[in-house]
Design a protein around this motif. Sequence first.
Motif, PDB file in Angstrom:
ATOM      1  N   LEU A   1      30.501  34.409 110.245  1.00  0.00           N
ATOM      2  CA  LEU A   1      29.146  34.519 109.701  1.00  0.00           C
ATOM      3  C   LEU A   1      28.175  33.626 110.479  1.00  0.00           C
ATOM      4  CD1 LEU A   1      29.979  34.550 105.887  1.00  0.00           C
ATOM      5  CD2 LEU A   1      29.150  36.478 107.253  1.00  0.00           C
ATOM      6  N   ALA A   2      28.650  32.453 110.886  1.00  0.00           N
ATOM      7  CA  ALA A   2      27.810  31.533 111.660  1.00  0.00           C
ATOM      8  C   ALA A   2      27.499  32.110 113.038  1.00  0.00           C
ATOM      9  CB  ALA A   2      28.501  30.177 111.801  1.00  0.00           C
ATOM     10  N   SER A   3      28.333  33.053 113.488  1.00  0.00           N
ATOM     11  CA  SER A   3      28.127  33.688 114.790  1.00  0.00           C
ATOM     12  C   SER A   3      27.177  34.877 114.702  1.00  0.00           C
ATOM     13  CB  SER A   3      29.468  34.133 115.375  1.00  0.00           C
ATOM     14  OG  SER A   3      30.330  33.029 115.533  1.00  0.00           O
ATOM     15  N   SER A   4      26.694  35.134 113.487  1.00  0.00           N
ATOM     16  CA  SER A   4      25.728  36.217 113.281  1.00  0.00           C
ATOM     17  C   SER A   4      24.317  35.628 113.250  1.00  0.00           C
ATOM     18  CB  SER A   4      26.026  36.930 111.961  1.00  0.00           C
ATOM     19  OG  SER A   4      25.702  36.083 110.867  1.00  0.00           O
ATOM     20  N   GLU A   5      23.339  36.487 112.901  1.00  0.00           N
ATOM     21  CA  GLU A   5      21.954  36.015 112.834  1.00  0.00           C
ATOM     22  C   GLU A   5      21.586  35.500 111.452  1.00  0.00           C
ATOM     23  OE1 GLU A   5      19.439  39.126 114.240  1.00  0.00           O
ATOM     24  OE2 GLU A   5      20.131  38.972 116.318  1.00  0.00           O
ATOM     25  N   LEU A   6      22.549  35.426 110.540  1.00  0.00           N
ATOM     26  CA  LEU A   6      22.281  34.949 109.183  1.00  0.00           C
ATOM     27  C   LEU A   6      21.893  33.469 109.194  1.00  0.00           C
ATOM     28  CD1 LEU A   6      25.313  36.535 107.260  1.00  0.00           C
ATOM     29  CD2 LEU A   6      22.942  37.341 107.278  1.00  0.00           C
ATOM     30  N   THR A   7      20.993  33.102 108.291  1.00  0.00           N
ATOM     31  CA  THR A   7      20.683  31.687 108.112  1.00  0.00           C
ATOM     32  C   THR A   7      21.824  31.036 107.324  1.00  0.00           C
ATOM     33  OG1 THR A   7      19.567  31.995 105.987  1.00  0.00           O
ATOM     34  CG2 THR A   7      18.220  32.255 107.994  1.00  0.00           C
ATOM     35  N   TYR A   8      21.854  29.699 107.328  1.00  0.00           N
ATOM     36  CA  TYR A   8      22.896  29.006 106.556  1.00  0.00           C
ATOM     37  C   TYR A   8      22.771  29.325 105.064  1.00  0.00           C
ATOM     38  CZ  TYR A   8      24.431  26.303 110.615  1.00  0.00           C
ATOM     39  OH  TYR A   8      24.947  25.919 111.827  1.00  0.00           O
ATOM     40  N   LYS A   9      21.532  29.518 104.563  1.00  0.00           N
ATOM     41  CA  LYS A   9      21.327  29.890 103.151  1.00  0.00           C
ATOM     42  C   LYS A   9      21.930  31.265 102.878  1.00  0.00           C
ATOM     43  CE  LYS A   9      19.380  29.750  99.010  1.00  0.00           C
ATOM     44  NZ  LYS A   9      19.801  31.043  98.472  1.00  0.00           N
ATOM     45  N   GLU A  10      21.724  32.204 103.796  1.00  0.00           N
ATOM     46  CA  GLU A  10      22.280  33.552 103.631  1.00  0.00           C
ATOM     47  C   GLU A  10      23.800  33.527 103.727  1.00  0.00           C
ATOM     48  OE1 GLU A  10      18.529  36.188 105.391  1.00  0.00           O
ATOM     49  OE2 GLU A  10      20.027  35.365 106.762  1.00  0.00           O
TER      50      GLU A  10
ATOM     51  N   THR B   1      33.746  18.998 114.116  1.00  0.00           N
ATOM     52  CA  THR B   1      34.738  17.953 114.416  1.00  0.00           C
ATOM     53  C   THR B   1      36.057  18.568 114.866  1.00  0.00           C
ATOM     54  OG1 THR B   1      33.737  16.481 112.779  1.00  0.00           O
ATOM     55  CG2 THR B   1      35.995  15.975 113.473  1.00  0.00           C
ATOM     56  N   LYS B   2      36.530  19.562 114.131  1.00  0.00           N
ATOM     57  CA  LYS B   2      37.838  20.167 114.402  1.00  0.00           C
ATOM     58  C   LYS B   2      37.894  20.844 115.765  1.00  0.00           C
ATOM     59  CE  LYS B   2      41.293  23.068 112.036  1.00  0.00           C
ATOM     60  NZ  LYS B   2      41.583  23.776 110.754  1.00  0.00           N
ATOM     61  N   LEU B   3      36.784  21.479 116.145  1.00  0.00           N
ATOM     62  CA  LEU B   3      36.749  22.225 117.411  1.00  0.00           C
ATOM     63  C   LEU B   3      36.089  21.439 118.538  1.00  0.00           C
ATOM     64  CD1 LEU B   3      35.641  25.700 115.971  1.00  0.00           C
ATOM     65  CD2 LEU B   3      37.969  24.871 116.366  1.00  0.00           C
ATOM     66  N   ASN B   4      35.654  20.207 118.226  1.00  0.00           N
ATOM     67  CA  ASN B   4      34.961  19.355 119.210  1.00  0.00           C
ATOM     68  C   ASN B   4      33.735  20.078 119.764  1.00  0.00           C
ATOM     69  OD1 ASN B   4      34.508  17.058 120.737  1.00  0.00           O
ATOM     70  ND2 ASN B   4      35.770  17.750 122.449  1.00  0.00           N
ATOM     71  N   ILE B   5      32.901  20.552 118.837  1.00  0.00           N
ATOM     72  CA  ILE B   5      31.689  21.311 119.161  1.00  0.00           C
ATOM     73  C   ILE B   5      30.500  20.611 118.512  1.00  0.00           C
ATOM     74  CG2 ILE B   5      30.498  23.481 118.589  1.00  0.00           C
ATOM     75  CD1 ILE B   5      33.234  24.874 119.000  1.00  0.00           C
ATOM     76  N   LYS B   6      29.326  20.727 119.133  1.00  0.00           N
ATOM     77  CA  LYS B   6      28.180  19.974 118.623  1.00  0.00           C
ATOM     78  C   LYS B   6      27.006  20.830 118.157  1.00  0.00           C
ATOM     79  CE  LYS B   6      29.274  15.965 121.499  1.00  0.00           C
ATOM     80  NZ  LYS B   6      28.846  15.050 122.581  1.00  0.00           N
ATOM     81  N   SER B   7      27.129  22.153 118.232  1.00  0.00           N
ATOM     82  CA  SER B   7      25.995  22.987 117.841  1.00  0.00           C
ATOM     83  C   SER B   7      26.479  24.356 117.359  1.00  0.00           C
ATOM     84  CB  SER B   7      25.048  23.190 119.025  1.00  0.00           C
ATOM     85  OG  SER B   7      25.691  23.976 120.023  1.00  0.00           O
ATOM     86  N   ARG B   8      25.579  25.101 116.712  1.00  0.00           N
ATOM     87  CA  ARG B   8      25.914  26.447 116.250  1.00  0.00           C
ATOM     88  C   ARG B   8      26.186  27.376 117.438  1.00  0.00           C
ATOM     89  NH1 ARG B   8      22.750  29.978 111.566  1.00  0.00           N
ATOM     90  NH2 ARG B   8      24.126  31.808 111.671  1.00  0.00           N
ATOM     91  N   ILE B   9      25.451  27.154 118.519  1.00  0.00           N
ATOM     92  CA  ILE B   9      25.705  27.950 119.737  1.00  0.00           C
ATOM     93  C   ILE B   9      27.137  27.721 120.210  1.00  0.00           C
ATOM     94  CG2 ILE B   9      25.098  28.202 122.179  1.00  0.00           C
ATOM     95  CD1 ILE B   9      22.211  27.551 121.378  1.00  0.00           C
ATOM     96  N   GLY B  10      27.593  26.473 120.104  1.00  0.00           N
ATOM     97  CA  GLY B  10      28.970  26.148 120.479  1.00  0.00           C
ATOM     98  C   GLY B  10      29.976  26.897 119.632  1.00  0.00           C
ATOM     99  N   LEU B  11      29.669  27.046 118.337  1.00  0.00           N
ATOM    100  CA  LEU B  11      30.551  27.809 117.437  1.00  0.00           C
ATOM    101  C   LEU B  11      30.630  29.268 117.882  1.00  0.00           C
ATOM    102  CD1 LEU B  11      29.493  26.459 113.910  1.00  0.00           C
ATOM    103  CD2 LEU B  11      31.611  25.950 115.143  1.00  0.00           C
ATOM    104  N   VAL B  12      29.481  29.822 118.232  1.00  0.00           N
ATOM    105  CA  VAL B  12      29.444  31.219 118.688  1.00  0.00           C
ATOM    106  C   VAL B  12      30.277  31.387 119.963  1.00  0.00           C
ATOM    107  CG1 VAL B  12      27.973  33.098 119.513  1.00  0.00           C
ATOM    108  CG2 VAL B  12      27.177  31.619 117.666  1.00  0.00           C
ATOM    109  N   LEU B  13      30.078  30.476 120.907  1.00  0.00           N
ATOM    110  CA  LEU B  13      30.829  30.551 122.161  1.00  0.00           C
ATOM    111  C   LEU B  13      32.330  30.421 121.920  1.00  0.00           C
ATOM    112  CD1 LEU B  13      28.521  28.385 124.459  1.00  0.00           C
ATOM    113  CD2 LEU B  13      28.808  30.862 124.517  1.00  0.00           C
ATOM    114  N   TYR B  14      32.715  29.541 120.990  1.00  0.00           N
ATOM    115  CA  TYR B  14      34.134  29.385 120.658  1.00  0.00           C
ATOM    116  C   TYR B  14      34.678  30.691 120.071  1.00  0.00           C
ATOM    117  CZ  TYR B  14      38.434  27.748 118.445  1.00  0.00           C
ATOM    118  OH  TYR B  14      39.758  27.611 118.071  1.00  0.00           O
TER     119      TYR B  14
END
Length: 211
Positions: A159-168, A189-202
């Motif tokens: 869901l974080a990799s979509s265009e949804l806001t955190y509220k959505e 912390t778990k994935l050693n990532i610092k941003s939402r873009i990093g989550l998407v890339l992961y």
Amino acid sequence: METIHIALVDDHRLFRSGIASLINNFKGYSILFEAGNGEELIRKISPKNKPDIVLLDIHMPIMDGASTAQWLKENYPEIRVIVLSMLEDAERVLTMLKLGVKGYLLKDAEPYEFEQALKKVSQGEVYYPEFVTKLLINSFNQQIEPIILNPRELEFLRLASSELTYKEIADQMCISIRTVDGYRDHLFTKLNIKSRIGLVLYAVKNKLIDL
């Protein structure tokens, strides 16, 4: 034996003076120049005034050790860097190692350790004290252990990799926005990532979402 030229970069003049005297007493080594931070190093270094080895402090004003090591890596990759520091936290040490430093010396090391480090690094080898070697081993072991995400973490990541806001995302997962923040910070912390873009890339890299 050809003289190995050293640049000494540290903001403490008294320490610099002591190290310079020590190195100038080693056979085959000489101090080419000194600098109080990375910016001063950049002003002094040139193709005609280029050291073989840079002894580099981590904590310095204006331009610190990590930024300086990065600049050297990009502009003078042939120059070997030895870090000079007190005992550091693991993350800072590993950052410097990833920047390609060839040695790591504690500031309170014995004189023979300085000479040994210079000798090894000038011969194309590396010189790390025991605690740095242990950090490298631990880091390697952590990297080869697969990261396993539970179903709720996977759902949040998708869901974080979509265009949804955190509220959505909170509404879709039927949880509070605070819990969403908890999932986000936990995955950072778990994935050693610092941003939402990093989550998407992961997520893309590990084929957890389809583009």
